[in-house]
Structures are given as C-alpha cells and as structure tokens.
Design a protein around this motif. Structure first.
Motif, PDB file in Angstrom:
ATOM      1  N   ILE A 225       0.827  -1.219   0.000  1.00  0.00           N
ATOM      2  CA  ILE A 225       0.000   0.000   0.000  1.00  0.00           C
ATOM      3  C   ILE A 225       0.852   1.255   0.000  1.00  0.00           C
ATOM      4  O   ILE A 225       0.353   2.347  -0.239  1.00  0.00           O
ATOM      5  CB  ILE A 225      -1.010   0.090   1.167  1.00  0.00           C
ATOM      6  CG1 ILE A 225      -0.327  -0.089   2.513  1.00  0.00           C
ATOM      7  CG2 ILE A 225      -2.163  -0.873   0.976  1.00  0.00           C
ATOM      8  CD1 ILE A 225      -1.178   0.470   3.647  1.00  0.00           C
ATOM      9  N   ALA A 226       2.122   1.119   0.320  1.00  0.00           N
ATOM     10  CA  ALA A 226       3.011   2.285   0.277  1.00  0.00           C
ATOM     11  C   ALA A 226       4.428   1.779   0.170  1.00  0.00           C
ATOM     12  O   ALA A 226       4.733   0.660   0.594  1.00  0.00           O
ATOM     13  CB  ALA A 226       2.852   3.129   1.530  1.00  0.00           C
ATOM     14  N   LYS A 227       5.268   2.636  -0.408  1.00  0.00           N
ATOM     15  CA  LYS A 227       6.617   2.200  -0.716  1.00  0.00           C
ATOM     16  C   LYS A 227       7.560   3.386  -0.658  1.00  0.00           C
ATOM     17  O   LYS A 227       7.172   4.515  -0.964  1.00  0.00           O
ATOM     18  CB  LYS A 227       6.571   1.638  -2.133  1.00  0.00           C
ATOM     19  CG  LYS A 227       7.829   1.022  -2.603  1.00  0.00           C
ATOM     20  CD  LYS A 227       7.625   0.417  -3.973  1.00  0.00           C
ATOM     21  CE  LYS A 227       9.013   0.307  -4.561  1.00  0.00           C
ATOM     22  NZ  LYS A 227       9.041  -0.298  -5.848  1.00  0.00           N
ATOM     23  N   SER A 228       8.802   3.156  -0.249  1.00  0.00           N
ATOM     24  CA  SER A 228       9.813   4.212  -0.217  1.00  0.00           C
ATOM     25  C   SER A 228      10.021   4.744  -1.628  1.00  0.00           C
ATOM     26  O   SER A 228      10.168   3.977  -2.571  1.00  0.00           O
ATOM     27  CB  SER A 228      11.104   3.604   0.349  1.00  0.00           C
ATOM     28  OG  SER A 228      12.215   4.388   0.059  1.00  0.00           O
ATOM     29  N   ASN A 229      10.031   6.088  -1.757  1.00  0.00           N
ATOM     30  CA  ASN A 229      10.226   6.704  -3.066  1.00  0.00           C
ATOM     31  C   ASN A 229      11.688   6.796  -3.442  1.00  0.00           C
ATOM     32  O   ASN A 229      12.022   7.024  -4.599  1.00  0.00           O
ATOM     33  CB  ASN A 229       9.721   8.161  -3.038  1.00  0.00           C
ATOM     34  CG  ASN A 229       8.230   8.188  -3.167  1.00  0.00           C
ATOM     35  OD1 ASN A 229       7.651   7.327  -3.812  1.00  0.00           O
ATOM     36  ND2 ASN A 229       7.607   9.172  -2.537  1.00  0.00           N
TER      37      ASN A 229
ATOM     38  N   SER B  53       1.224  11.699   1.454  1.00  0.00           N
ATOM     39  CA  SER B  53       2.131  12.854   1.496  1.00  0.00           C
ATOM     40  C   SER B  53       3.574  12.377   1.655  1.00  0.00           C
ATOM     41  O   SER B  53       3.830  11.175   1.747  1.00  0.00           O
ATOM     42  CB  SER B  53       1.760  13.709   2.702  1.00  0.00           C
ATOM     43  OG  SER B  53       1.971  12.944   3.881  1.00  0.00           O
ATOM     44  N   ASN B  54       4.500  13.306   1.775  1.00  0.00           N
ATOM     45  CA  ASN B  54       5.901  12.944   2.029  1.00  0.00           C
ATOM     46  C   ASN B  54       6.111  12.534   3.473  1.00  0.00           C
ATOM     47  O   ASN B  54       5.350  12.915   4.358  1.00  0.00           O
ATOM     48  CB  ASN B  54       6.825  14.129   1.723  1.00  0.00           C
ATOM     49  CG  ASN B  54       6.911  14.335   0.224  1.00  0.00           C
ATOM     50  OD1 ASN B  54       6.773  13.381  -0.547  1.00  0.00           O
ATOM     51  ND2 ASN B  54       7.110  15.569  -0.181  1.00  0.00           N
ATOM     52  N   PHE B  55       7.176  11.811   3.690  1.00  0.00           N
ATOM     53  CA  PHE B  55       7.550  11.329   5.019  1.00  0.00           C
ATOM     54  C   PHE B  55       7.962  12.490   5.935  1.00  0.00           C
ATOM     55  O   PHE B  55       8.713  13.367   5.528  1.00  0.00           O
ATOM     56  CB  PHE B  55       8.714  10.339   4.857  1.00  0.00           C
ATOM     57  CG  PHE B  55       9.209   9.780   6.152  1.00  0.00           C
ATOM     58  CD1 PHE B  55       8.463   8.841   6.835  1.00  0.00           C
ATOM     59  CD2 PHE B  55      10.422  10.203   6.688  1.00  0.00           C
ATOM     60  CE1 PHE B  55       8.917   8.320   8.045  1.00  0.00           C
ATOM     61  CE2 PHE B  55      10.885   9.691   7.894  1.00  0.00           C
ATOM     62  CZ  PHE B  55      10.135   8.746   8.565  1.00  0.00           C
ATOM     63  N   GLN B  56       7.433  12.497   7.165  1.00  0.00           N
ATOM     64  CA  GLN B  56       7.834  13.511   8.156  1.00  0.00           C
ATOM     65  C   GLN B  56       8.222  12.812   9.448  1.00  0.00           C
ATOM     66  O   GLN B  56       7.565  11.844   9.839  1.00  0.00           O
ATOM     67  CB  GLN B  56       6.659  14.418   8.547  1.00  0.00           C
ATOM     68  CG  GLN B  56       5.916  15.067   7.446  1.00  0.00           C
ATOM     69  CD  GLN B  56       4.889  16.046   8.024  1.00  0.00           C
ATOM     70  OE1 GLN B  56       5.194  16.880   8.855  1.00  0.00           O
ATOM     71  NE2 GLN B  56       3.660  15.933   7.573  1.00  0.00           N
ATOM     72  N   GLU B  57       9.216  13.348  10.140  1.00  0.00           N
ATOM     73  CA  GLU B  57       9.592  12.790  11.443  1.00  0.00           C
ATOM     74  C   GLU B  57       8.472  13.022  12.456  1.00  0.00           C
ATOM     75  O   GLU B  57       7.797  14.044  12.389  1.00  0.00           O
ATOM     76  CB  GLU B  57      10.835  13.495  11.985  1.00  0.00           C
ATOM     77  CG  GLU B  57      12.116  13.018  11.383  1.00  0.00           C
ATOM     78  CD  GLU B  57      13.219  14.049  11.562  1.00  0.00           C
ATOM     79  OE1 GLU B  57      14.251  13.707  12.136  1.00  0.00           O
ATOM     80  OE2 GLU B  57      13.039  15.198  11.128  1.00  0.00           O
ATOM     81  N   LEU B  58       8.353  12.113  13.414  1.00  0.00           N
ATOM     82  CA  LEU B  58       7.306  12.285  14.417  1.00  0.00           C
ATOM     83  C   LEU B  58       7.845  13.034  15.630  1.00  0.00           C
ATOM     84  O   LEU B  58       7.355  14.104  15.957  1.00  0.00           O
ATOM     85  CB  LEU B  58       6.732  10.913  14.794  1.00  0.00           C
ATOM     86  CG  LEU B  58       5.566  10.901  15.767  1.00  0.00           C
ATOM     87  CD1 LEU B  58       4.455  11.813  15.315  1.00  0.00           C
ATOM     88  CD2 LEU B  58       5.023   9.481  15.930  1.00  0.00           C
ATOM     89  N   ASP B  59       8.848  12.498  16.295  1.00  0.00           N
ATOM     90  CA  ASP B  59       9.449  13.172  17.448  1.00  0.00           C
ATOM     91  C   ASP B  59      10.829  13.634  16.975  1.00  0.00           C
ATOM     92  O   ASP B  59      11.395  13.041  16.062  1.00  0.00           O
ATOM     93  CB  ASP B  59       9.578  12.153  18.586  1.00  0.00           C
ATOM     94  CG  ASP B  59      10.166  12.707  19.867  1.00  0.00           C
ATOM     95  OD1 ASP B  59       9.397  12.909  20.817  1.00  0.00           O
ATOM     96  OD2 ASP B  59      11.392  12.919  19.924  1.00  0.00           O
ATOM     97  N   ASN B  60      11.359  14.698  17.560  1.00  0.00           N
ATOM     98  CA  ASN B  60      12.641  15.202  17.051  1.00  0.00           C
ATOM     99  C   ASN B  60      13.822  14.945  17.977  1.00  0.00           C
ATOM    100  O   ASN B  60      14.918  15.435  17.717  1.00  0.00           O
ATOM    101  CB  ASN B  60      12.517  16.697  16.751  1.00  0.00           C
ATOM    102  CG  ASN B  60      11.510  16.919  15.638  1.00  0.00           C
ATOM    103  OD1 ASN B  60      10.330  17.170  15.893  1.00  0.00           O
ATOM    104  ND2 ASN B  60      11.937  16.752  14.414  1.00  0.00           N
TER     105      ASN B  60
END
Ligand code: FRU
Length: 476
Positions: free
Chosen positions: A198-202, A262-269
């Motif tokens: 269902i989703a894959k690294s671009n 959407s694009n990948f975003q970090e959750l915690d920094n």
C-alpha cells in the motif's frame, strides 16, 4: 544438555525510572500488542530477560487500568517453537470474541549459518482468554512466507478491524531494496489473503531501505501510516538518528486498496524515540507508545542489569496534516504534590527552586524583548545534562546533550509565547512544545538530582507550575 538461563538482576537503581514502563530486568525494545482488553490496557515489549543486551526476543508484558499505573505480568511469549525458533519479533494485539489475539513475527536463522543478516520471517498467532496466559495457535504460521518480490525483511504485523474484515500490514523490503508496507485481509484472523503493497519508499536515501513497525489508522478525515524506516540519510536538521520514526498522511480506499500519500515527516525530534505503536482507547482517543531509546546508543544502564524503556503514553491528534503529540490526560493521576508555582520576570539564567527526579513542569514563556528562551538541566558541578532552546530568529527548537552526539532540531510556527510541558523521570526527559506541535524525547544519565534553570537572552515573563509525580507508578 540444555543450559538453564537465569534472568539477569538489577544491581543499581541510579537510572531506574519511576513512571515509565521498563522491564523488571534485562533488555527491552519496541512496544508490542498495545490494546484494551477486559478493563485493562495491555502493553507488551520486545524483551530479553537473560542479559541487558538484545537476544532471542520474548514478549514482556504489563497492564494498567488507567494508562499510568502499571503492573508487570509474566512473560507472554517465549521463542523456541518451530515457527518462532529464534525470536518472537514485534507484532500487535486485537480483541475478538472475548479473547486477546497476538499476531507476531517469527524470526528464523538458517542452521549452521551464523551471519545475522541471513534470516527468514513468518507471521504467527497466540491467543489468551484472561489476558495473562497465552497459547500459541497450533497451526502456526498464519502467513508462512513473504511474497516472491520481497527480501528476507518481512515483519512487525499490525492488525485492525474495518467493516467486517480484519486487515494486517507488515514492514518489508522489496527486491528493489526499497522499504514498503504490505497489506493482507482476513475474515477470521487465521486465513490471510495478500492484497499487495500500500506504500513504498520513493527513494533509498530519503525514505529508506526497510520500513519497520508500520501502523495504520484514521485520524480526523485522513489515514495515517506510521513507520520506522531504516537507512534514511541525514539531511540538515532532519533524520539525524540511526533510524527514524515518522509518518505520511493521505486517503486510503478499501475498494481498491490504494493509498495516496504525502511525504515522510519525522514524528518526534529527540535522540531517543523509535518503533511506535498505537491503539484506540475505549473513548476514541488514538494512543501511542514508543521505545524511548535508539539503536546504536550506549545505554549506560546496561552496567546495572537492565536496558531500555517505553515513552510515557501519548495522545495523537492531526492538525493541518501534522501529527501533534501530548501526554495522555491521565498523567494528572500521577501528581502527588505541587512542588512550585509562580510567575517571574527573567533575564539570563533563572533556577527554579525545587528538587525532584520525577516531575512534571508546565512552563509558559512570553518572549517580550527576548529572541532566545529555553531551559537547562544541570548537575551539582553545573554541568549541563540537557539544554532546550527556542530561537525566534528561525523558529527553531532544539535539544542538546553533553555527549558528543549532536543537537536535534525542529521548526515550529513563529510565536511570541512558548508553552512547554516537560516530563522528567530519573533518566529521561520528554518535552512537548506548544500543545504538541513538536516533541523531543531524550535519555539523560546523571546520578545527581538535576537542577532546572530557565534561560533567556533578554526580558521574559515566565509562568511555571511543577508537580511531583508518583515515583513507583510501575510495579515490577
Ligand atoms: C525494530 C525491530 C523490529 C523487530 C524488532 C526485533 O526496532 O528491529 O523490526 O521486529 O525490533 O527486536
């Protein structure tokens, strides 16, 4: 002859946590099987009881009536059966017909081959009537092998129910060496049909070669896919940990199993946050646990017979396509005393007058004539254990530890007011900024009771309220 192993013992309590889930002793990593069953929240974790090191994975177990007071239960899953010979790897739990179903990955090495990268993985089931004792399903595995276009990476099953069907996703790596998430469907939790990725690294460098610990759920009017990619390259202020945990949002269609994302975003920094798992609370909140550590860290507590802990449980919300995280509101149940409350004008360093190893700090900083504000935790020699800053110039928030492992940063919306919710436990700090817009999760190691100092580079109005938290909220 088989050697009988004895669990390792904790020999020093200097870094032991007061209100974060950890093991009685030994190693833990990912949270697993987070669910609500017969009046209790259950959390399991990847666990090796015989050393403070990663080893053949067991599932450790704790339960709680209120999400904040936890009782450790006997180990739920042990490896060594034909279908999980070398480890019971990560997985999830669902409740069906009044029973708890654990769906987990069996890890296998090839006989006589000691290369740790040569392995194969399958998916298995264990069932419990009482939420304490688990019986592995006699016809395991439930998913015997990966699809043909996959490498050996095929693990971390997460299951949910939707409209008459069960769905299962897995973290995987395709033969093109890119990370991806595979979807399966079932009507009985036993017979699973493969529906495809269902989703894959671009992109190998931007989104990684293997997506560990996927999770998938609806929040507001969007679907969220959480995952922990391996192999994402550092890019300025982003992706500076060994592996990352982050998410994409989008719209999923159960008719054709397509997920526009959407694009990948970090959750915690922060430096120490990985391998998250969510569940839905009976009241509809989306709750999250994670490992409060990172692969490749030093883990000073190993010397004391234990290693690793889980974050304080958080509630997730989605605003403008961004995930916000805040401590669950049950946190209030851990407050035992108000240690300090006040308002001050500060300019420079301003120590707050209280002393504790387990506390909650609510702080509001009105920037006035200042462009940089924050706080530092210092030991009795005035050495910094952690420094947190907000800089109005570029809207950066950052957390820095003295060990040479670099600063971690995030960008927030421009503001004149910084609101911090800080959870300090013996060897951890979690910082929630402006109602969860950004968060930093950090392990820190000092034997002192650290001092809390507010800091600014100009005039700031500070309001603070500090509570002592229950230091024995987790029973081993
Ligand atoms: C993530 C992970 C999972 C795996 C588990 C093994 O931290 O590598 O992919 O199931 O840990 O302990």
């Amino acid at each position: 002859m088989q050697t009988i192993l004895k669990p390792i013992e904790v020999t020093n309590n200097r870094y032991r946590l007061g209100y974060h889930v950890a093991a009685k002793s030994g190693w833990i990593n990912d949270p697993n099987g987070f669910c609500y069953f017969k009046g209790y929240y259950h959390i399991f974790y990847q666990h090796y009881p015989f050393a403070a090191e990663w080893g053949p994975m067991h599932w450790g177990h704790a339960r709680s009536k209120d999400l904040v007071h936890w009782e450790t239960l006997p180990i739920a899953l042990k490896p060594g059966d034909t279908e999980d010979e070398n480890g019971c790897f990560s997985g999830s739990a669902v409740v069906h017909d009044g029973k708890m179903y654990l769906i987990y990955t069996g890890h296998h090495y090839y006989p006589g081959d000691d290369n740790p990268d040569h392995f194969w993985q399958n998916q298995n089931l264990a069932i419990s009537e009482d939420g304490i004792h688990f019986k592995k399903y006699e016809n395991n595995p439930i998913i015997a092998h990966a699809p043909e276009d996959n490498t050996q990476h095929f693990r971390d099953s997460k299951v949910w129910y939707d409209n008459g069907n069960w769905y299962l996703i897995l973290g995987s790596q395709g033969n093109d060496n890119l990370g991806r998430v595979l979807l399966y469907k079932s009507i009985n939790l036993i017979d699973w049909k493969y529906l495809g990725p269902i989703a894959k690294s671009n992109d190998l460098k931007k989104e990684g070669y293997m997506w560990e610990c996927p999770d998938f759920f609806t929040l507001g009017d969007k679907q969220v896919l959480l995952m922990s990619p391996q192999g994402v390259e550092s890019d300025g202020i982003h992706y500076n940990n060994e592996n990352e945990t982050g998410y994409v949002t989008g719209n999923f269609s159960y008719t054709d199993n397509r997920f526009e994302r959407s694009n990948f975003q970090e959750l915690d920094n922060g430096h120490d946050f990985y391998a998250t798992q969510t569940t839905m609370a009976p009241d509809g909140r989306r709750l999250l646990f994670g490992w409060m550590d990172m692969w490749g860290s030093e883990f000073p507590e190993k010397q004391d017979g234990w290693s690793g802990a889980l974050i304080f449980p958080r509630e997730l919300t989605l605003k403008n396509d961004r995930l916000y995280m805040n401590p669950v509101s049950e946190l209030k149940l851990l407050r035992t005393e108000e240690l300090l409350k006040g308002a001050s004008n500060i300019d420079g360093e301003y120590p707050l007058d209280f002393s504790s190893k387990q506390y909650e700090a609510l702080v509001e900083l009105d920037l006035n004539k200042s462009s940089e504000v924050g706080f530092v935790l210092t030991d009795s020699n005035n050495t910094k254990a952690l420094e947190f800053k907000y800089s109005k110039k570029n809207n950066h928030v950052s957390a820095e530890r003295p060990e040479n492992d670099g600063i971690r940063e995030a960008i927030i919306h421009s503001t004149n007011k910084i609101k911090l919710h800080i959870l300090v436990d013996t060897s951890s700090v979690e910082i929630f900024i402006n109602d969860g817009e950004a968060t930093f999760t950090e392990r820190i190691y000092s034997e002192d009771t650290l001092k809390f100092n507010l800091v600014s580079d100009g005039s700031v109005t500070a309001n603070y309220d500090i509570y002592q938290l229950d230091s024995h909220a987790v029973k081993y």
